[in-house]
Design a protein around this motif. Structure first.
Motif, PDB file in Angstrom:
ATOM      1  N   GLU A  27      49.308  30.777  49.609  1.00 58.75           N
ATOM      2  CA  GLU A  27      48.336  29.859  49.012  1.00 58.75           C
ATOM      3  C   GLU A  27      47.455  30.636  48.048  1.00 58.75           C
ATOM      4  N   PHE A  28      47.031  29.975  46.969  1.00 61.12           N
ATOM      5  CA  PHE A  28      46.226  30.640  45.946  1.00 61.12           C
ATOM      6  C   PHE A  28      44.783  30.816  46.420  1.00 61.12           C
ATOM      7  N   HIS A  29      44.262  32.039  46.198  1.00 60.47           N
ATOM      8  CA  HIS A  29      42.862  32.368  46.475  1.00 60.47           C
ATOM      9  C   HIS A  29      42.302  33.100  45.253  1.00 60.47           C
ATOM     10  N   PRO A  30      41.011  32.938  44.952  1.00 64.03           N
ATOM     11  CA  PRO A  30      40.417  33.645  43.814  1.00 64.03           C
ATOM     12  C   PRO A  30      40.015  35.070  44.201  1.00 64.03           C
ATOM     13  N   PHE A  31      40.348  36.005  43.320  1.00 63.01           N
ATOM     14  CA  PHE A  31      39.968  37.403  43.508  1.00 63.01           C
ATOM     15  C   PHE A  31      39.534  37.968  42.162  1.00 63.01           C
ATOM     16  N   THR A  32      38.375  38.639  42.148  1.00 61.14           N
ATOM     17  CA  THR A  32      37.914  39.305  40.942  1.00 61.14           C
ATOM     18  C   THR A  32      38.715  40.576  40.744  1.00 61.14           C
ATOM     19  N   VAL A  33      39.093  40.839  39.515  1.00 67.61           N
ATOM     20  CA  VAL A  33      39.879  42.022  39.183  1.00 67.61           C
ATOM     21  C   VAL A  33      38.993  43.264  39.321  1.00 67.61           C
ATOM     22  N   SER A  34      39.493  44.279  40.038  1.00 63.87           N
ATOM     23  CA  SER A  34      38.730  45.516  40.238  1.00 63.87           C
ATOM     24  C   SER A  34      39.222  46.655  39.355  1.00 63.87           C
ATOM     25  N   ALA A  35      40.399  46.517  38.749  1.00 63.00           N
ATOM     26  CA  ALA A  35      40.911  47.535  37.824  1.00 63.00           C
ATOM     27  C   ALA A  35      41.938  46.895  36.903  1.00 63.00           C
ATOM     28  N   ILE A  36      41.966  47.395  35.670  1.00 60.05           N
ATOM     29  CA  ILE A  36      42.911  46.943  34.660  1.00 60.05           C
ATOM     30  C   ILE A  36      43.513  48.190  34.031  1.00 60.05           C
ATOM     31  N   ALA A  37      44.807  48.417  34.270  1.00 57.79           N
ATOM     32  CA  ALA A  37      45.467  49.612  33.750  1.00 57.79           C
ATOM     33  C   ALA A  37      46.119  49.316  32.400  1.00 57.79           C
ATOM     34  N   PRO A  38      46.217  50.314  31.528  1.00 55.55           N
ATOM     35  CA  PRO A  38      46.912  50.120  30.251  1.00 55.55           C
ATOM     36  C   PRO A  38      48.367  49.662  30.442  1.00 55.55           C
ATOM     37  N   SER A  39      48.969  50.005  31.574  1.00 56.05           N
ATOM     38  CA  SER A  39      50.355  49.617  31.868  1.00 56.05           C
ATOM     39  C   SER A  39      50.501  48.120  32.140  1.00 56.05           C
ATOM     40  N   GLY A  40      49.371  47.429  32.346  1.00 54.41           N
ATOM     41  CA  GLY A  40      49.416  46.019  32.700  1.00 54.41           C
ATOM     42  C   GLY A  40      49.177  45.770  34.177  1.00 54.41           C
ATOM     43  N   ASN A  41      49.161  46.847  34.972  1.00 58.72           N
ATOM     44  CA  ASN A  41      48.852  46.686  36.396  1.00 58.72           C
ATOM     45  C   ASN A  41      47.415  46.214  36.562  1.00 58.72           C
ATOM     46  N   LEU A  42      47.203  45.365  37.566  1.00 59.03           N
ATOM     47  CA  LEU A  42      45.870  44.882  37.925  1.00 59.03           C
ATOM     48  C   LEU A  42      45.606  45.246  39.372  1.00 59.03           C
ATOM     49  N   ALA A  43      44.352  45.480  39.704  1.00 61.21           N
ATOM     50  CA  ALA A  43      43.977  45.703  41.103  1.00 61.21           C
ATOM     51  C   ALA A  43      42.992  44.615  41.514  1.00 61.21           C
ATOM     52  N   LEU A  44      43.132  44.188  42.767  1.00 58.66           N
ATOM     53  CA  LEU A  44      42.265  43.167  43.347  1.00 58.66           C
ATOM     54  C   LEU A  44      41.697  43.711  44.646  1.00 58.66           C
ATOM     55  N   ALA A  45      40.376  43.633  44.820  1.00 56.88           N
ATOM     56  CA  ALA A  45      39.750  44.006  46.087  1.00 56.88           C
ATOM     57  C   ALA A  45      39.709  42.747  46.952  1.00 56.88           C
ATOM     58  N   ILE A  46      40.240  42.854  48.170  1.00 55.97           N
ATOM     59  CA  ILE A  46      40.365  41.696  49.060  1.00 55.97           C
ATOM     60  C   ILE A  46      39.628  41.982  50.361  1.00 55.97           C
ATOM     61  N   LYS A  47      38.567  41.216  50.601  1.00 51.65           N
ATOM     62  CA  LYS A  47      37.788  41.367  51.831  1.00 51.65           C
ATOM     63  C   LYS A  47      38.223  40.320  52.848  1.00 51.65           C
ATOM     64  N   ALA A  48      38.295  40.716  54.112  1.00 51.81           N
ATOM     65  CA  ALA A  48      38.682  39.811  55.198  1.00 51.81           C
ATOM     66  C   ALA A  48      37.538  38.850  55.481  1.00 51.81           C
ATOM     67  N   LEU A  49      37.659  37.632  54.946  1.00 54.07           N
ATOM     68  CA  LEU A  49      36.608  36.627  55.126  1.00 54.07           C
ATOM     69  C   LEU A  49      37.090  35.393  55.871  1.00 54.07           C
ATOM     70  N   GLY A  50      38.371  35.111  55.828  1.00 58.53           N
ATOM     71  CA  GLY A  50      38.948  33.938  56.483  1.00 58.53           C
ATOM     72  C   GLY A  50      40.334  34.269  56.987  1.00 58.53           C
ATOM     73  N   PRO A  51      41.048  33.293  57.536  1.00 52.87           N
ATOM     74  CA  PRO A  51      42.367  33.567  58.116  1.00 52.87           C
ATOM     75  C   PRO A  51      43.356  34.205  57.134  1.00 52.87           C
ATOM     76  N   CYS A  52      43.450  33.691  55.910  1.00 54.68           N
ATOM     77  CA  CYS A  52      44.410  34.252  54.957  1.00 54.68           C
ATOM     78  C   CYS A  52      43.988  35.651  54.508  1.00 54.68           C
ATOM     79  N   THR A  53      42.720  35.840  54.139  1.00 58.07           N
ATOM     80  CA  THR A  53      42.292  37.161  53.674  1.00 58.07           C
ATOM     81  C   THR A  53      42.296  38.187  54.812  1.00 58.07           C
ATOM     82  N   GLN A  54      42.145  37.749  56.050  1.00 57.31           N
ATOM     83  CA  GLN A  54      42.321  38.668  57.181  1.00 57.31           C
ATOM     84  C   GLN A  54      43.776  39.102  57.278  1.00 57.31           C
TER      85      GLN A  54
END
Length: 168
Positions: free
Chosen positions: A56-83
């Protein structure tokens, strides 16, 4: 702004930031998504060789943007899916929508005060990872316990190496 299409990615790496937070690095399977610091994406983590996501889709703020196109997302355990996402495994497939928002889009050269609490540090770390700030910036970063302070060591490095950046 945002795009309606869905971009497929693969989970390349997972790093534990705090006892309740991971940072997931995603590699695009097609064209790289054009993302700026301060933007967020909707991410749905699916199947992998050793992991079944929530899909299921959840919103996550991007924590890193690499020149290669890789993205990083910081995910905190707040509910059943994020846990459940705290146990992510590499090679899991991810669907992304976005990017959305323009939180740090203002390019004013006037001094700035950034205030973050907990996982709210992610847009600021994404900006700092892009290089020195063009104007004086002071960050106030609040957490309940030192163990909750994601990126705190990296923030200290930025404060030592970037003369325009200070933090409390």
């Amino acid at each position: 702004m945002g795009r309606a299409n869905i971009d497929p990615s693969r989970l390349a790496q997972v790093a534990r930031l705090t006892p309740q937070m991971v940072e997931a690095t995603l590699a695009p399977l097609g064209a790289a998504m054009a993302v700026q610091p301060g933007q967020f994406v909707l991410a749905a983590f699916g199947e992998g060789p050793h992991y079944a996501g929530c899909a299921e889709f959840h919103p996550f703020t991007v924590s890193a943007i690499a020149p290669s196109g890789n993205l990083a997302l910081a995910i905190k355990a707040l509910g059943p899916c994020t846990q459940h996402l705290q146990r992510l495994q590499p090679d899991t497939l991810v669907r992304l929508q976005g990017p959305f928002g323009d939180f740090l889009a203002d390019s004013a050269r006037t001094p700035q005060l950034w205030i973050a609490g907990g996982v709210g540090i992610t847009p600021f770390i994404a900006r700092l990872r892009q290089g020195p700030v063009p104007q004086p910036v002071h960050l106030i970063y609040l957490v309940r316990r030192r163990d909750d302070a994601a990126f705190v060591d990296e923030l200290a490095v930025h404060a030592r190496s970037d003369p325009g950046f200070t933090m409390t």
